[in-house]
Design a protein around this motif. Structure first.
Motif, mmCIF file in Angstrom:
data_model
loop_
_atom_site.group_PDB
_atom_site.id
_atom_site.type_symbol
_atom_site.label_atom_id
_atom_site.label_comp_id
_atom_site.label_asym_id
_atom_site.label_seq_id
_atom_site.Cartn_x
_atom_site.Cartn_y
_atom_site.Cartn_z
ATOM 1 N N ARG A 180 0.829 -1.200 0.000
ATOM 2 C CA ARG A 180 0.000 0.000 0.000
ATOM 3 C C ARG A 180 0.866 1.254 0.000
ATOM 4 N NH1 ARG A 180 -2.995 -1.573 3.637
ATOM 5 N NH2 ARG A 180 -1.992 -0.610 5.449
ATOM 6 N N GLU A 181 1.921 1.251 0.797
ATOM 7 C CA GLU A 181 2.816 2.412 0.851
ATOM 8 C C GLU A 181 3.495 2.639 -0.498
ATOM 9 O OE1 GLU A 181 7.005 3.724 2.954
ATOM 10 O OE2 GLU A 181 5.663 2.408 4.065
ATOM 11 N N LEU A 182 3.926 1.556 -1.146
ATOM 12 C CA LEU A 182 4.603 1.688 -2.427
ATOM 13 C C LEU A 182 3.691 2.259 -3.508
ATOM 14 C CD1 LEU A 182 6.611 -1.677 -2.584
ATOM 15 C CD2 LEU A 182 7.572 0.603 -2.312
ATOM 16 N N VAL A 183 2.428 1.875 -3.466
ATOM 17 C CA VAL A 183 1.512 2.251 -4.544
ATOM 18 C C VAL A 183 0.820 3.577 -4.290
ATOM 19 C CG1 VAL A 183 -0.536 1.547 -5.838
ATOM 20 C CG2 VAL A 183 1.163 -0.164 -5.191
ATOM 21 N N VAL A 184 0.296 3.788 -3.082
ATOM 22 C CA VAL A 184 -0.498 4.995 -2.830
ATOM 23 C C VAL A 184 0.020 5.838 -1.677
ATOM 24 C CG1 VAL A 184 -2.580 3.945 -3.788
ATOM 25 C CG2 VAL A 184 -2.136 3.749 -1.339
ATOM 26 N N GLY A 185 1.034 5.345 -0.959
ATOM 27 C CA GLY A 185 1.550 6.104 0.164
ATOM 28 C C GLY A 185 0.802 5.783 1.451
ATOM 29 N N PRO A 186 0.932 6.636 2.446
ATOM 30 C CA PRO A 186 1.630 7.915 2.362
ATOM 31 C C PRO A 186 3.146 7.775 2.484
ATOM 32 C CG PRO A 186 0.780 7.618 4.579
ATOM 33 C CD PRO A 186 0.303 6.435 3.763
ATOM 34 N N HIS A 187 3.850 8.655 1.809
ATOM 35 C CA HIS A 187 5.300 8.722 1.962
ATOM 36 C C HIS A 187 5.602 9.211 3.375
ATOM 37 C CE1 HIS A 187 9.354 10.441 1.688
ATOM 38 N NE2 HIS A 187 9.542 9.676 0.629
ATOM 39 N N PRO A 188 6.484 8.539 4.091
ATOM 40 C CA PRO A 188 6.774 8.972 5.462
ATOM 41 C C PRO A 188 7.498 10.311 5.497
ATOM 42 C CG PRO A 188 8.233 7.174 4.809
ATOM 43 C CD PRO A 188 7.225 7.315 3.719
ATOM 44 N N VAL A 189 7.285 11.051 6.576
ATOM 45 C CA VAL A 189 7.962 12.322 6.807
ATOM 46 C C VAL A 189 8.965 12.117 7.925
ATOM 47 C CG1 VAL A 189 7.683 14.713 7.571
ATOM 48 C CG2 VAL A 189 5.999 13.686 6.028
ATOM 49 N N PHE A 190 10.226 12.440 7.642
ATOM 50 C CA PHE A 190 11.281 12.309 8.650
ATOM 51 C C PHE A 190 11.962 13.660 8.825
ATOM 52 C CE2 PHE A 190 11.394 8.165 6.308
ATOM 53 C CZ PHE A 190 10.932 7.347 7.327
ATOM 54 N N GLU A 191 12.139 14.083 10.052
ATOM 55 C CA GLU A 191 12.848 15.328 10.305
ATOM 56 C C GLU A 191 14.357 15.102 10.219
ATOM 57 O OE1 GLU A 191 12.131 18.767 10.955
ATOM 58 O OE2 GLU A 191 10.502 17.877 9.805
ATOM 59 N N PRO A 192 15.080 15.908 9.448
ATOM 60 C CA PRO A 192 16.545 15.786 9.442
ATOM 61 C C PRO A 192 17.108 16.142 10.807
ATOM 62 C CG PRO A 192 15.852 17.742 8.256
ATOM 63 C CD PRO A 192 14.608 16.981 8.575
#
Length: 316
Positions: free
Chosen positions: A184-196
Motif C-alpha cells: 500500500r505504501e509503495l503504490v499509494v503512500g503515504p510517503h513517510p515524513v522524517f525530520e533531518p
C-alpha cells in the motif's frame, strides 16, 4: 516545510561488483536523454536537484589501474578506456551538463567507485571520498559537502567529517510494517515524513529504502515492473504515483516537516516514469511559488538544519 530531491548518477558503476545490468541500456543513450529531459524541465520550473555522482564518471579516460587500498579485484570491471568506448563507465559530459544548468543543481558524491561503505575499512572509504572530491574540485572549483552512500551503507561520521562532508542521506526501512502495508505504501503512500537531524557533527536527511520519486509499479529503466503490477493499465499506475507524490508534499506541509524523494537516473530512462515526475516537478514549483513549501538541495537543507541547531543552543 521542505522537499529535497536526490538522484543517483552511477550508470554501470552501480552494479560493477555484481554484474547485473538488465536495468541499463547498452550504450548509456537512454540514460543521457532522460537526464537532458529532466534538466530541461528543471530549468523551466526552477526546481534544483541534488545529483549524487559516482566520481569515476567524471574521468575523461583512465587505464583501469587505481592505487586504492581496495580488496583484490574491486576495479576489475573498469574497462580502462574512455567515454566513447565505454559510456556506462565514463560520463564527464553528463556531469558538466548538470553543472552548467540554471536551476542551481547540487553535485554530491556517491563515492568514487560506488563503494559499499559499511563493510569497508576507514582507509578505503577515506580514499574513495578524497578521490571523488578531487574530481568534483577539478570540474566545479569546489568540493561537495553532501554524500549519498551507495546502497544506503553508511560510513562513520568521523570519516565523513575528515572528507569535508556535512550532510548524508540515510534510509529508513518501513518494510517491517507487513507485506500488505508495504504494498500500500509503495503504490499509494503515504510517503513517510522524517525530520533531518544533526548527529555527531553530520546532518542526516532521511529517505525511504525504495526509490520514491519514481513508481515501483512502472518499469525501472529498461527492466519491466514486478509481475503483480503489470495487469494494471500504465495510465492507472501513473495516476497512482502522481497522487503519491502530491500526498508526499501534503504530508510535509501538514506536519511542517521535510520530505526527501529520490531515485536513480536509470529509473527515469523510459517513457512510463517520466510523465508523473514531470507533472510533479511543475506542481512542486507552483506550491513553492505560493509559499507552501521550499524546494531545497541537500546543501541548502544542511545550512537550514545547522542554523536551527545554533539557534536552539543560543535559546538555551
Amino acid at each position: 516545510m521542505a522537499v529535497t530531491i536526490s538522484i543517483e548518477v552511477e550508470l554501470a558503476w552501480g552494479v560493477h561488483d555484481i554484474d547485473e545490468r538488465a536495468h541499463l541500456s547498452a550504450d548509456g543513450g537512454p540514460e543521457r536523454r532522460a537526464l537532458r529531459r529532466l534538466l530541461d524541465h528543471c530549468d523551466q520550473v526552477g526546481v534544483p536537484v541534488s545529483f549524487d555522482v559516482v566520481g569515476h564518471l567524471l574521468e575523461g579516460d583512465c587505464d583501469g589501474d587505481h592505487d586504492g587500498p581496495h580488496r583484490d579485484g574491486w576495479f576489475d570491471a573498469d574497462p580502462g578506456t574512455d567515454p566513447e568506448r565505454a559510456p556506462l563507465f565514463y560520463a564527464p559530459d553528463a556531469v558538466r551538463e548538470i553543472r552548467d544548468r540554471s536551476a542551481g543543481h547540487e553535485l554530491c558524491t556517491h563515492t568514487y567507485s560506488h563503494l559499499v561503505c559499511g563493510p569497508a575499512d576507514a582507509e578505503t572509504v577515506g580514499w574513495e571520498l578524497d578521490r571523488a572530491q578531487d574530481g568534483l574540485r577539478a570540474l566545479t572549483g569546489s568540493e561537495t559537502m553532501s554524500i549519498v552512500p551507495p546502497r544506503h551503507s553508511e560510513p562513520d561520521a568521523e570519516t565523513l567529517r575528515d572528507a569535508g562532508i556535512e550532510i548524508t542521506r540515510v534510509s529508513r526501512d518501513t518494510s517491517g510494517n507487513g507485506k500488505a502495508a508495504r504494498a500500500r505504501e509503495l503504490v499509494v503512500g503515504p510517503h513517510p515524513v522524517f525530520e533531518p537531524r544533526l548527529v555527531d557533527g553530520v546532518v542526516e536527511t532521511y529517505c525511504t529504502s525504495y526509490p520514491s520519486l519514481v513508481s515501483s509499479t512502472l518499469p525501472s529503466g529498461q527492466r519491466a515492473p514486478p509481475a503483480p503490477f503489470r495487469a494494471l493499465p500504465v495510465g492507472v499506475r501513473q495516476a497512482l504515483h502522481r497522487r503519491y507524490l502530491s500526498r508526499a508534499v501534503d504530508a510535509a506541509v501538514e506536519s511542517d516537516g521535510d520530505c526527501h524523494l529520490w531515485c536513480h537516473l536509470y529509473d527515469l530512462a523510459n517513457d512510463a516514469q517520466w510523465p508523473p515526475v514531470r507533472d510533479f516537478l511543475t506542481e512542486l514549483a507552483n506550491r513553492r511559488d505560493r509559499g507552501e513549501v521550499e524546494a531545497l538541495t541537500m546543501a541548502a537543507l544542511n545550512d537550514r538544519v545547522r542554523a536551527r541547531s545554533r539557534a536552539a543552543v543560543a535559546d538555551d
